[in-house]
Design an enzyme around this catalytic site. Structure first.
Site, short mmCIF file in Angstrom:
data_model
loop_
_atom_site.label_atom_id
_atom_site.label_comp_id
_atom_site.label_asym_id
_atom_site.label_seq_id
_atom_site.Cartn_x
_atom_site.Cartn_y
_atom_site.Cartn_z
N THR A 1 0.83 -1.21 0.00
CA THR A 1 0.00 0.00 0.00
C THR A 1 0.87 1.26 0.00
O THR A 1 0.57 2.25 -0.68
CB THR A 1 -0.92 0.01 1.24
OG1 THR A 1 -1.71 -1.18 1.22
CG2 THR A 1 -1.84 1.22 1.24
N HIS B 1 1.97 2.08 -3.43
CA HIS B 1 0.95 2.75 -4.25
C HIS B 1 0.92 4.25 -3.93
O HIS B 1 0.76 5.08 -4.82
CB HIS B 1 -0.44 2.14 -3.99
CG HIS B 1 -0.61 0.78 -4.55
ND1 HIS B 1 -0.82 0.55 -5.89
CD2 HIS B 1 -0.58 -0.45 -3.97
CE1 HIS B 1 -0.93 -0.76 -6.10
NE2 HIS B 1 -0.79 -1.39 -4.95
#
Lengths: 340, 340, 340, 340
Positions: free
Chosen positions: A40, A43
C-alpha cells in the site's frame, strides 16, 4: 521529529522534520521502534489513481509498527507508559452494525493509520488506545512491527480450521509467505505454493511449503498429483492475479473453500457454475484482521513456534526508505523494516 | 487360526485355535499384522458389571487393528486384496437419522468390533469393507493399528479449531497423550496436562505438554498463571475422574469449551450455574470418531508430522497378551501392541 | 423523583422520593415509560442469601426498561434526546478478552443495571449510551420494556438454527414462554413444553406449543411419540429444576443439543456418560444476550411477526409494585409491567 | 407401461409404451403418482448443447416424483411395499471423500434420475432404496412430488440461519418462490424479491415477499431503504442472470452472505475487490440437497406450516406433457405437475 511523508499531490515521499504529535482524548503517544513497509505504501509513493483519490497530503505514511508508549492522553485506562505495543491499523467506529456484532474488521466507518491519519514512518505517532496490542517481549522488534500484516494472513488461514488439511497458496509475496508459515504451524498436511518469482518460491520453501512451483513453467496438475487426485481442502488466494484465482477454484475439492485476500486490479470473469456452484464451495472474502480474535490467535501462534524470520529480508534506518521502495519495486525482498 | 477370546462368562481370556473366518456379502478378510490393547479390553478381561451385560461369549476381542486384506466377499468394490488397512471399529447402520445426517459416530444401531462381533486378537478377522481405512505405507504397523484409539483423541481435539489456543488436558492415559500430541501438531499455544501418575506426566512432557503436573501435589492455580489469568480456551477431559472434570470447568475461560471424552463411573454433581451457564460455555460430548472426517484429518496429521511413537511403550507376540493386561493394570505403560 | 428501592439490608422494598439522576460522561437520562419485573427482583425483595451477598443498599431496582431519552451527558454521540430506547442491562468493560472477541455477554467485569447500579423502578434512570437500544415505534411500550428478558430467550433459542427442528422446552415461566414464541416464529417443527403449573401450560399453548404437559402427571415418553421415536433436535432448559434438566438430556436425540438457561439452586448430579458423552451432544451454557447480535435478531423477529402479547398478563402503576411481587410469588402470572 | 422419453438425438419428446422396469439388487419399483417438471427437462426437450453432451437416448425423463412402492428387489431393508415416497434424484457413490464426510450432495461420481438413468415421466420407475424418502401422508401428492426441487431452495435458504434476518431473493421462478416461502416460514424479517416478470412477482407476494419488484423498472436502492440503509443479511441468487448476481453482491451488507444457486450461462465478470473481499462476505455455491439433512429439515418445515400451494399452478395428465413445456417456455406458470 523526523518523519517520512507525502508532502503534496505528486509522486515520491520526503523526509522532513515535523512537530511532535500531541495525544487527543483516549490516545497515546508511541515512540516508534520499528515500522515495516507494505505494498500500500508503494501505491502511495508512486501516486497511482487509487492513492490520488484516497490520500489527502500532507500525510505521514506507515501502518505497520511497534514501539513503546511514552505518553497518555486523557481517559486512557488500558495501557501504560512503558508498554511495548504493536498497532491494529484499522480505527473502527464501535457503533455500526458490524462493530456491534463482532465484525469490526468490516466496520462501515473505519479509518486507517498512515492513510487517513498520520502513521508510523516517524519517530512518534499518536494512536487511539483501542488499537494498541501489547506484545510479548520475546518477539523481537523487527518482527513485532509486522504483526498487522501477518494478521491478514492469520485471518485468511484460520477462517476455517486447517489442521490436517491440504492447502494451495497462490502468491508468495509477504502475505502469502506469512500464510504458509502460519499454516505450517497450524498442522496443515500438504502445503502447495505458487508464484512466478523464483526468489519468492525459494522463500516459500524456507517457511514450510512442501511444493512451491511456477505455474507458467510447471503444469498445475501437480496439485492433483500431490493430493491423491482429490484437490486441496482449501485454497488461499494471496496474489490478486486472475490466473491464480482460477487456479484456486480449479484445484480446490468439492465442498472445499477458497479464501480471497489478494486484490485484483480489474473485474475477473468467473465461471460460477463450474468454479463455485457445482462444486458446492464456500468462498470467503478476507480483509483486515478479526478484532481482536486474530491478534490473540497470532500471539498464540508465536508461542506455538511460528517462525517468520526468513520473511524479513532487509532492515534500514528510516532515512533510507528509498532503498526499501526500490527493493519492493524489484520484487527481490520479503518484508523491509525501517528503524526511526 | 490362533485367537484370544472370552470363552465363557468368567474373568480372564484364553488363547485358542479356532476356525478361520469366512467373509459375508460386503466383507473382507484381514490378516492381522498388529493389534493394540484398550481399556475396554481390560474391562472384558476382568468381567466387570458392564462387560457381563454387554458381551456374549464366546467372543474374540480386539478393536484396534492393522493388517493386509487377503480375501474379498461378494459385492466388495472399494478395497482390494493386498491393501493395507486399519479398521474403524464402529459398524454403523447407514439408515438411521444420525447416519443420514453426517453423524454416524452416534448411530443408533451401531455394533463394535471385538465386542458385538469377533475382533482382531487373532490371525484373521472378517470386516465389512465400509470400515476399512487404507493407511499410508509410511505409517509403521505398530502405530497404524492404534489409529482407532488415536482417532478418539483427534475427534476430541479438533471438535473446534485449537490453533493458537491454550489447552488443558486432564488425564494422561493413552487418549490423553494422543490428544497432547495432536494439539501440539495443530499449533496449540500452551498445553497444560494433569495426571496423578508421574510415569504418565513424563510421557505427557515427551509428546509436547508445556506443563504437566499432579493436581494432588501442585495447586491448580498454576493453570491461571500459565494463561495470564485468563484460563484456557479449551479443556479436554480424558480421564473420567470427577475432580478432573471440575478442574476443566473451573479453569476454562468464559465463552470457552470443554470436551468430555473420559467416562465417569458414576453421576457427577455439577454446579451448572457457575461451571457452565454463567461462563457461557460449550460442552461437547465426544464418542468415537467422526466418520470419516476424523480419519482423513488423522491421515493429514501424520503428514503434518504428528509423532506418537513415545506413546507406544510395549510390543508383545499375541500369545503374551497376559503381559499386556498386567502392564495396563499397573498403569506403567502407554499403548501395548500385540503381534499375531 | 419516585423510586422503588432496597433501602437497607432487610426484606422488602420501599417507594421513596429520591434526587433525579445526573448523567456522567457518556451517559444519558432515560425517562422510564415502562419497566417489567423479573425473578431476580423477587430474590432481592425477599433478601435471600444470594441477594445479601450481591446487593449493596440503598439500590433502586429494575433492569427491564423502555423509555425516552430526555438528557445527554458529555461525549454522547449515538443517541439523541427524544429517542425511544430499551436498555441492555449488562454494562460491559470493553477491554477484557471476552469483550474484544465478540463475547461481551460473558465479560469478566460487567455490572448490571438495578443490581450494581441504580435501575428503572423509578421515573428516571441514568444509562451509558452503549446500552441504549433504539426500538421501533411499532412495538408498544408494555412489550418494549421486556426486550431484555425476551433477549435471553432469543439467545437460547437461536444459539443454533431451529428452523424445521423439533424442540423440547422445559419450564414455562416468562423466559420459557418467550422461547416457545420465538421458536414458533423461527419455524420450529414440533414444540413440546413442560411445566408443573396448568396456568403456565395454558399460556404455553397460547404462544405456540404443539404439546404442553405436566411431567408429574403424564409420562414423558410422549416426547418420543411426538418425534417418531427420534427424540428432539434441541432441548431448551428454562427452569433450573434438576428433573427438567434430566428430561432434556434424556429426550434429546444423539448429536443434538441442550441449551441450559435456567439456574439450578444446587449442584445437579449428571450421568455424563449416558446423558452427554455417548449421545455426542453439544451443551450450551446461556447467559444474557449476545451483544448486540441478539438485539438485532430480536428486532427482526418482531418484523417477522413474533407475538408475545399473551405473556404480558398484568400492568400496574409503579406504586403498586407489591401487587406484582405477590403475583409472581403465586406463579399466577406471565410478565408484570410497572408504569412509573 | 406409458412413458415420455427422448427417443433419439433430436428435439422433442415422445409418449411411448415401453417395458415395465425390473428392480436390481437394492432397488425398488415405484408406481408414480405425481411427477413435476423442471427447467432441466426443458433443456433436454429442446436438445440444446448441454443436453446433447449429457443425455444418451433413449432416456425416460423426470426426476421430481412421488409414488407408492409396489415391488422390492433383493437386499432392500429400509422401505416396504405400500410406502409412499418421494425420491432424492442424486444417486451417490457412498465411497468418495465427499460421500464419506457428510457432503454427498457434491459426490464426485453421482448420477441423476431422469438424466443418467430412466426417470419418472412414466407409470413406473426403478429406484435405489437409498434415494427413497418416506413422505408424511398429510402432504398431498401434487406437492409431495416437488420436494426434490423444493429441497434445492431449502438447502439455499438454510445454509446459514435466516431467522430474524433480512433477505434479498433474486429470481422468482419456482426455486426462487420456494425460497421465499421457506424463508417466510423460517422467520426471516424482511424478504425482498426481484424478477422481470410481473406474473412471477405476483406469485412472490403471495408466498410471502414483503416487497417484490422489477429492477428494470424500479431503482434497486429500494433495498437499502427497506433495510434501514444496512443492506440485507443474506442474498439468495436463484436466477443465474449476471445483473441479478451483481444485485446480490451490491446490496448484501458487510460480513453478510450470498448463496449462489442459479446457473449463469456464461462467465460473469466480478469486481471481487469491492463485491466480495472488502465486504468480508461469505459466498456459498449451492447445488442439490444436503443428504439427508435438507430432507429432514423440509419435513419439519411442512410441520411448521410451510405453504407452497400457490406455486403449483397447473396439473395435467402425463399424456399432455407438451402443454407443460409450452407453459414453461412462456414463463406463465409456477410448477407444473404431471399425473401418469
Amino acid at each position: 521529529m523526523k518523519a517520512v511523508l507525502k508532502a503534496g499531490p505528486v509522486p515520491g515521499l520526503e523526509l522532513r522534520t515535523v512537530p511532535d504529535p500531541v495525544p487527543d482524548y483516549g490516545e497515546v503517544i508511541l515512540k516508534v521502534l520499528t515500522t515495516s513497509m507494505c505494498g500500500t505504501d508503494s501505491h502511495i509513493y508512486s501516486w497511482d489513481n487509487w492513492a490520488q483519490q484516497r490520500i489527502k497530503p500532507p500525510r505521514i505514511l506507515g501502518h505497520e509498527m511497534y514501539g513503546e508508549i511514552v505518553a497518555l492522553g486523557k481517559g486512557v485506562s488500558s495501557v501504560r507508559v512503558g508498554d511495548r505495543v504493536a498497532a491494529e491499523s484499522h480505527v473502527t467506529c464501535g457503533k455500526c452494525f458490524q462493530c456491534r456484532t463482532g465484525n469490526a474488521h468490516v466496520c462501515k466507518n473505519y479509518t486507517i493509520l498512515g492513510l487517513d491519519r498520520d502513521g508510523s514512518f516517524a519517530q512518534f505517532v499518536s494512536l487511539p488506545e483501542t488499537v494498541c496490542w501489547k506484545t510479548a517481549p520475546e518477539i523481537p522488534p523487527e518482527l513485532a512491527c509486522m504483526q498487522e500484516s501477518l494478521g491478514n494472513s492469520v485471518h485468511t488461514v484460520l477462517t476455517e480450521d486447517v489442521t490436517g488439511h491440504t492447502l494451495l497458496v497462490t502468491g508468495c509475496g509477504p502475505t502469502g509467505l506469512f500464510a504458509i508459515a502460519v499454516a505450517r504451524t497450524a498442522g496443515a498436511s500438504t502445503i502447495i505454493a505458487t508464484d512466478v518469482s523464483e526468489y519468492r518460491l525459494e522463500l516459500a520453501r524456507k517457511v514450510g511449503a512442501d511444493l512451491a512451483f511456477n505455474p507458467q513453467k510447471m503444469d498445475a496438475s501437480v496439485v492433483q498429483e500431490q493430493t491423491g487426485g482429490e484437490g486441496v481442502d482449501a485454497a488461499l488466494e494471496m496474489s490478486g492475479h486472475p490466473s491464480a484465482i482460477h487456479l484456486c477454484f480449479q484445484h480446490v475439492k468439492n465442498a472445499g473453500r477458497v479464501a480471497l485476500f489478494g486484490i485484483p486490479s480489474a473485474p475477473v470473469p468467473l465461471d460460477l457454475a463450474n468454479e463455485v456452484i457445482f462444486k458446492g464451495l464456500r468462498v470467503h472474502g478476507i480483509t483486515g484482521r478479526r478484532l481482536f480474535d486474530t491478534w490473540y490467535r497470532l500471539a498464540g501462534l508465536f508461542r506455538a513456534g511460528l517462525d517468520i524470520k526468513p520473511i524479513v529480508t532487509h532492515t534500514f534506518p528510516l532515512e533510507q526508505f528509498e532503498k526499501g521502495f526500490n527493493l519492493m519495486h524489484g520484487g527481490q525482498c520479503g518484508k523491509v523494516v525501517l528503524v526511526p
